[in-house]
Design a protein around this motif. Structure first.
Motif, PDB file in Angstrom:
ATOM      1  N   ASP A 187       0.870  -1.167   0.000  1.00  0.00           N
ATOM      2  CA  ASP A 187       0.000   0.000   0.000  1.00  0.00           C
ATOM      3  C   ASP A 187       0.911   1.222   0.000  1.00  0.00           C
ATOM      4  OD1 ASP A 187      -2.972   1.037   1.028  1.00  0.00           O
ATOM      5  OD2 ASP A 187      -1.306   2.285   1.740  1.00  0.00           O
TER       6      ASP A 187
ATOM      7  N   TYR B 108       0.626   4.134   1.063  1.00  0.00           N
ATOM      8  CA  TYR B 108       0.664   4.967   2.272  1.00  0.00           C
ATOM      9  C   TYR B 108       1.191   4.225   3.495  1.00  0.00           C
ATOM     10  CZ  TYR B 108      -2.153   7.852  -0.728  1.00  0.00           C
ATOM     11  OH  TYR B 108      -2.580   8.583  -1.777  1.00  0.00           O
ATOM     12  N   ARG B 109       0.853   2.943   3.589  1.00  0.00           N
ATOM     13  CA  ARG B 109       1.183   2.218   4.823  1.00  0.00           C
ATOM     14  C   ARG B 109       2.293   1.192   4.672  1.00  0.00           C
ATOM     15  NH1 ARG B 109      -4.744   1.226   7.396  1.00  0.00           N
ATOM     16  NH2 ARG B 109      -5.424   0.880   5.266  1.00  0.00           N
TER      17      ARG B 109
ATOM     18  N   ILE C  42       1.186  -4.577   3.712  1.00  0.00           N
ATOM     19  CA  ILE C  42       0.151  -5.042   4.628  1.00  0.00           C
ATOM     20  C   ILE C  42       0.164  -6.570   4.578  1.00  0.00           C
ATOM     21  CG2 ILE C  42      -2.334  -5.100   5.086  1.00  0.00           C
ATOM     22  CD1 ILE C  42      -2.437  -2.238   3.967  1.00  0.00           C
TER      23      ILE C  42
ATOM     24  N   GLU D 284      -0.173  -1.169  13.213  1.00  0.00           N
ATOM     25  CA  GLU D 284      -1.618  -1.355  13.297  1.00  0.00           C
ATOM     26  C   GLU D 284      -1.932  -2.817  13.050  1.00  0.00           C
ATOM     27  OE1 GLU D 284      -4.104   1.633  11.151  1.00  0.00           O
ATOM     28  OE2 GLU D 284      -5.174  -0.115  10.378  1.00  0.00           O
TER      29      GLU D 284
ATOM     30  N   THR E  13       0.211  -3.982   9.866  1.00  0.00           N
ATOM     31  CA  THR E  13       1.078  -3.035   9.163  1.00  0.00           C
ATOM     32  C   THR E  13       2.199  -2.672  10.112  1.00  0.00           C
ATOM     33  OG1 THR E  13       0.045  -0.981   9.893  1.00  0.00           O
ATOM     34  CG2 THR E  13      -0.925  -2.041   7.969  1.00  0.00           C
TER      35      THR E  13
ATOM     36  N   SER F 168       5.136  -0.479   8.788  1.00  0.00           N
ATOM     37  CA  SER F 168       6.047   0.340   7.968  1.00  0.00           C
ATOM     38  C   SER F 168       7.062  -0.526   7.230  1.00  0.00           C
ATOM     39  CB  SER F 168       6.804   1.361   8.828  1.00  0.00           C
ATOM     40  OG  SER F 168       5.897   2.192   9.493  1.00  0.00           O
TER      41      SER F 168
END
Lengths: 602, 392
Positions: free
Chosen positions: A205, A207-208, A211, A240, A264, A266
């Motif tokens: 992803d 942004y994250r 995942i 997360e 998640t 990073s």
């Protein structure tokens, strides 16, 4: 909301292609009100355009649902949609390992097919409770009784009370849900034990970061925990965790044994989070990882080049982006005299290759030239060293090779009995070794063959379909390397070897194949100002020849009334047309010609 | 009259030149009317003739917009369409406007295209008296079946008659058009046509290979299925070249053949990239270093009194690429030094690069270099589109 373990059901749906797996998944989502109807899009779990269009699932998906059963209790369902193709067998096996049960969807008119069997065997191997479901009962040709009998006879599963449904029409879906509650066992595991979580999928992803989709087998995972991936050794801090909703991720505080969820942390590279790996806690690691992890290796290689050489950096970027979500795609730069700069790419199989090629063209708007796919050959040289060759260009001189080996697969073909002759002929043409044949029922048989992988990566599947009117289905797995007589076949245009057209072939097939490809090339290369000889050669010896005759007539006879602009435009158009071709020496070759080597069956 | 051509050209800021200094130009008159349309034709013409009066007024207006500048001209070409649809009086009006507006040289070549079925002796005498001294007949074929497949109204005997009438009227310079690769043509029928045409003793012949243009009735009804193959058509072309050469004709341009001294002066201006002005809708011009044209819209042309010229997309003319492209249509070919003297951007390096691109084709016999000129051979002319794309 956290559910007690005995109220959790983790299951997948397995089926032969087109038997209705994704449609059933959609109905289940609807019925559990996980998706508001306005968000309902057909085949919700198949996110990619290609998946929807081809009706196949390429990536595993998972979704967390809640179902209020007839007994009044609320259950948590984790539905894991598995890839439906043999190329992705390993991914399938990891998805299955995340479940306790499998819903086996069988088409009420077509009955058991090759992938039905392959997937069922996989599920049984993973000790899953298999719940057969007969789908498409609303079709005129449906014969559920016969199909149930077939499931009992062939697979040995009790099927007479199997739900008979139509996923498309929404018939019998509730019965399936009730049976999931009653028949599929609840997960087991100890939430207090050291963490063991199975990675069954991951995606990137923007942004994250990566995942990871996991099934918690033992232990507990909380936000902020430091995790370690046991195979790669990589460590991360959890940002997360949560459950996969149908349309969004739902964060939660903890995942416990029996749960299916996401993490998640990073993570920047998908290479750190390989499917099948075990996630544990860095400060209290499990003693050993979960079983079954292996690094998947590409089986098929080909060269991919931008049609317009200037777009090489775009191609690199596109491959990098695809690789973020597909750890089984490998690529490294290569150079071809004919095609310039490109990449040698490795794939799990031919479908995987086609899917990647299509995504590159569609999602990244690239025009590609793809060279003939090659398997990996194992060569023992006269000095005793062993080399693996995935690019015909690197094939050593024949005199330096002491032993050549090629990969063989075990192939499993299901067919109506009237096509057995055709299939046997086809397999024989492709150097198949007959193993055995068994009757599934009076009219259908299962054939086992051992085939060189090289013989099935071109057009075997198309040939099989055309010779069985589409009725046969087919499945294969790697068996072993076997000694073989191989030669490198080169093609020359106007006397010059075109490296991108070379390939390795079984020696006895070299002559007919050389002739066929020379013919294909002749048909695909337009007539030009010169006559173009096409030659096929082994070593220096020419074994086939064709000629593209010189163009005779291409002239603007009249420039009426001094309309020079028209002639200028024609010239521009002509030059534009040349850009779409590759200039090899003095010969202009259209993209299609490079594919000509693939089409062997008439 | 203050309408100088530079003002007609959008975006041109050049001041009008008061006096003509160049070599004589060619004048093209487009007559956009036909009695009927032929199935293969995609040139601009109308069958309705109620706009003829408006057209005549507008074209004279357009011609006169160049008056008073002393521009010399030495060729006039009435093309179409079917110019012979105009009466001798109407031709005379247009010629009058030309003579009043341009310095027409005494030895000028004045050509008129005509269909054999639209003329008679009286008509021919009348236009000859107006100064027309060269006739170009669209004969196309001597074989009836081929003529009717083309949609031509005349028969071959009528064409023979029309040639005789032209001679009687005084014409000493006759050109006939033939078509190659047309429906039902065979090697035998082509030989028949060539024999019959040569018997008419024309001074000039244009032999066009049929190209089926998009949007024409021929394209719509897939006329190519009745046509010889490209390979056959290529053979027909070479057979025509050989036959005409043996009959004493020089093959001076891809599609044009002439007895010595009878090459079309007007058409050579196109290929030698020298200036010409085109009047009438759909007419093209190369003048004052620019290319411009009148859109194919007769109604607009009449409404605006002939003042509708637009600059071509690539509006310049005289660049070396253009000179090469055009000059290579001619048997005389091109002299690189000559072109470099006219366009200094054709540097010695560019010349060398061009020459080296030509080399493989010279070796292959598609081109030839003699006495410092590079030309395309007959064999090369057949594939000149592809050839030019390679070397330009």
């Amino acid at each position: 909301m956290s559910f007690p373990m005995d109220h959790i059901r983790n299951f997948c749906i397995i089926a032969h292609i087109d038997h209705g797996k994704s449609t059933l998944a959609d109905r289940i989502l609807e019925l559990t009100s996980t998706v508001a109807e306005r968000d309902m899009e057909d085949q919700l779990l198949d996110n990619m355009d290609i998946e929807r269009e081809r009706g196949i699932t390429i990536k595993a998906r998972a979704v967390n649902l809640q179902y209020t059963a007839k007994n009044g209790e609320v259950y948590e369902f984790n539905l894991i949609d598995t890839p439906g193709h043999v190329d992705f067998n390993y991914e399938v096996s990891r998805s299955l390992a995340a479940c306790e049960g499998a819903v086996l969807v069988v088409d009420a008119s077509q009955g058991i097919e090759a992938q039905t069997l392959a997937n069922t065997y996989l599920a049984v191997d993973h000790n899953l409770e298999v719940l057969p479901v007969v789908n498409k009962i609303d079709l005129p040709a449906a014969d559920p009784d016969r199909v149930c009998q077939e499931i009992e006879d062939v697979i040995g599963l009790p099927a007479m009370d199997a739900p008979r449904i139509s996923a498309k029409a929404g018939i019998g879906i509730e019965e399936v849900l009730e049976r999931i509650v009653s028949d599929i066992p609840a997960p087991k595991g100890d939430s207090e034990a050291p963490l063991q979580a199975l990675v069954f999928d991951s995606y990137y992803d923007a942004y994250r970061g990566v995942i990871i989709y996991v099934r918690i087998k033992e232990g507990r995972l909380k936000k902020g925990d430091r995790i370690r991936l046991m195979a790669t050794g990589a460590e991360f801090d959890v940002v997360e965790i949560g459950h996969m909703g149908a349309t969004k991720l739902n964060p939660c505080d903890a995942l416990e044994a029996g749960d299916v969820g996401y993490i998640t942390a990073s993570i920047k590279s998908i290479a750190d989070t390989r499917v099948g790996d075990t996630v544990t806690l860095a400060d209290r690691p499990a003693e050993k990882p979960l079983e079954g992890y292996r690094k998947v290796n590409p089986m098929v290689y080909c060269g991919i080049y931008p049609a317009d050489g200037a777009r090489y950096p775009d191609l690199r970027e596109a491959l990098e982006k695809l690789q973020l979500n597909d750890a089984s795609l490998s690529f490294e730069p290569e150079t071809s005299v004919a095609l310039g700069f490109g990449f040698r790419c490795g794939f799990l199989g031919l479908l995987h290759l086609e899917v990647i090629q299509e995504r590159l063209e569609r999602e990244f708007n690239l025009d590609l030239i793809t060279t003939a796919p090659s398997v990996i050959y194992r060569l023992t040289k006269t000095d005793g060293s062993v080399i693996y060759i995935d690019n015909p260009t690197n094939y050593p001189d024949q005199t330096l090779i002491a032993k050549a080996e090629e990969p063989y697969v075990k192939a499993n073909i299901l067919t109506p009995v009237e096509f057995v002759g055709n299939i046997m002929t086809l397999c024989q043409e492709r150097r198949g070794i007959y193993f055995d044949m068994s009757y599934l029922e009076e009219t259908r048989v299962e054939l086992h063959y051992e085939l060189p992988l090289a013989e099935i990566i071109y057009d075997f599947f198309d040939a099989l379909k055309s010779r069985t009117k589409g009725y046969a289905s087919f499945d294969y797995e790697f068996k072993e390397y076997r000694e073989s007589k191989l030669v490198k076949l080169d093609f020359l245009l106007n006397g010059e070897i075109v490296d991108a057209l070379s390939f390795i072939v079984f020696a006895d097939s070299a002559y007919p194949r050389a002739r066929k490809i020379a013919e294909n090339l002749k048909e695909n290369i337009p007539r030009q100002l010169f006559e173009i000889p096409i030659q096929a050669a082994i070593g220096g010896k020419v074994i086939a020849r064709e000629t593209v005759k010189a163009l005779r007539k291409d002239v603007l006879a009249k420039c009426y009334g001094g309309d020079i602009t028209r002639k200028k435009k024609l010239l521009e158009k002509q030059k534009e047309g040349k850009k779409r071709m590759r200039k090899l020496g003095s010969v202009e070759v259209p993209q299609e010609a490079f594919m000509a080597v693939l089409k062997l069956d008439d | 009259m203050t309408n100088f051509p530079e003002e007609r050209v959008k975006g041109s800021a050049k001041p009008p030149q008061p006096l003509w200094k160049g070599s004589p130009i060619g004048i093209y008159i487009h007559v956009p009317f036909c009695a009927s349309k032929c199935g293969y034709c995609d040139f601009y013409s109308r069958v309705r003739q109620d706009q003829k009066a408006g057209y005549l007024k507008a074209i004279q207006q357009e011609i006169r917009s160049y008056a008073g500048r002393g521009i010399q001209a030495d060729s006039v070409f009435f093309g179409g369409g079917t110019p012979s649809i105009l009466t001798p009086n109407e031709i005379g009006e247009i010629l009058g406007a030309i003579r009043e507006s341009f310095a027409l040289q005494p030895d000028s070549e004045l050509t008129m295209e005509a269909n054999p079925d639209t003329v008679d002796l009286e008509y021919l005498k009348a236009v000859y008296a107006l100064g027309i001294n060269r006739l170009s007949y669209g004969v196309q074929s001597a074989v009836e079946r081929e003529l009717s497949a083309l949609g031509r109204k005349h028969t071959f005997p009528r064409a023979v008659q029309a040639v005789e009438e032209a001679r009687k009227a005084g014409f000493l310079n006759l050109s006939l058009d033939l078509m190659l690769g047309i429906p039902y043509q065979t090697e035998g029928s082509l030989r028949e046509t060539l024999g019959a045409i040569l018997a008419l003793r024309p001074e000039h012949l244009s032999c066009y290979l049929l190209k089926i243009e998009l949007g024409t009735p021929f394209a719509k009804r897939h006329a190519e299925k009745d046509c010889p193959s490209d390979d056959e058509a290529a053979d027909f072309y070479l057979l025509t070249c050989q036959t005409l050469r043996e009959a004493g004709f020089g093959h001076y341009e891809i599609s044009n053949f002439a007895r010595p001294g009878y090459e079309s002066r007007h058409n050579l201006k196109y290929w030698r990239d020298t200036p010409y002005l085109g009047f009438g809708p759909a007419a093209h011009s190369c003048f004052g270093g620019r290319r411009f044209y009148n859109p194919s819209d007769l109604a607009l042309y009449i409404e605006k009194n002939g003042q509708i010229a637009e600059t071509e997309e690539d509006g310049s003319c005289g660049g070396y690429t253009e000179r090469l492209m055009l000059g290579l249509r001619l048997a005389e070919g091109v002299s690189l030094a000559e072109i470099a003297s006219l366009d200094p951007t054709f540097t010695p390096e560019e010349q060398e690069a061009f020459r080296s691109r030509c080399t493989p084709y010279i070796k292959a016999g598609l081109m030839a270099e003699t006495d410092g000129r590079i030309a395309i051979t007959e064999k090369g002319m057949l594939v000149s589109n592809g050839l030019l794309a390679e070397i330009l």
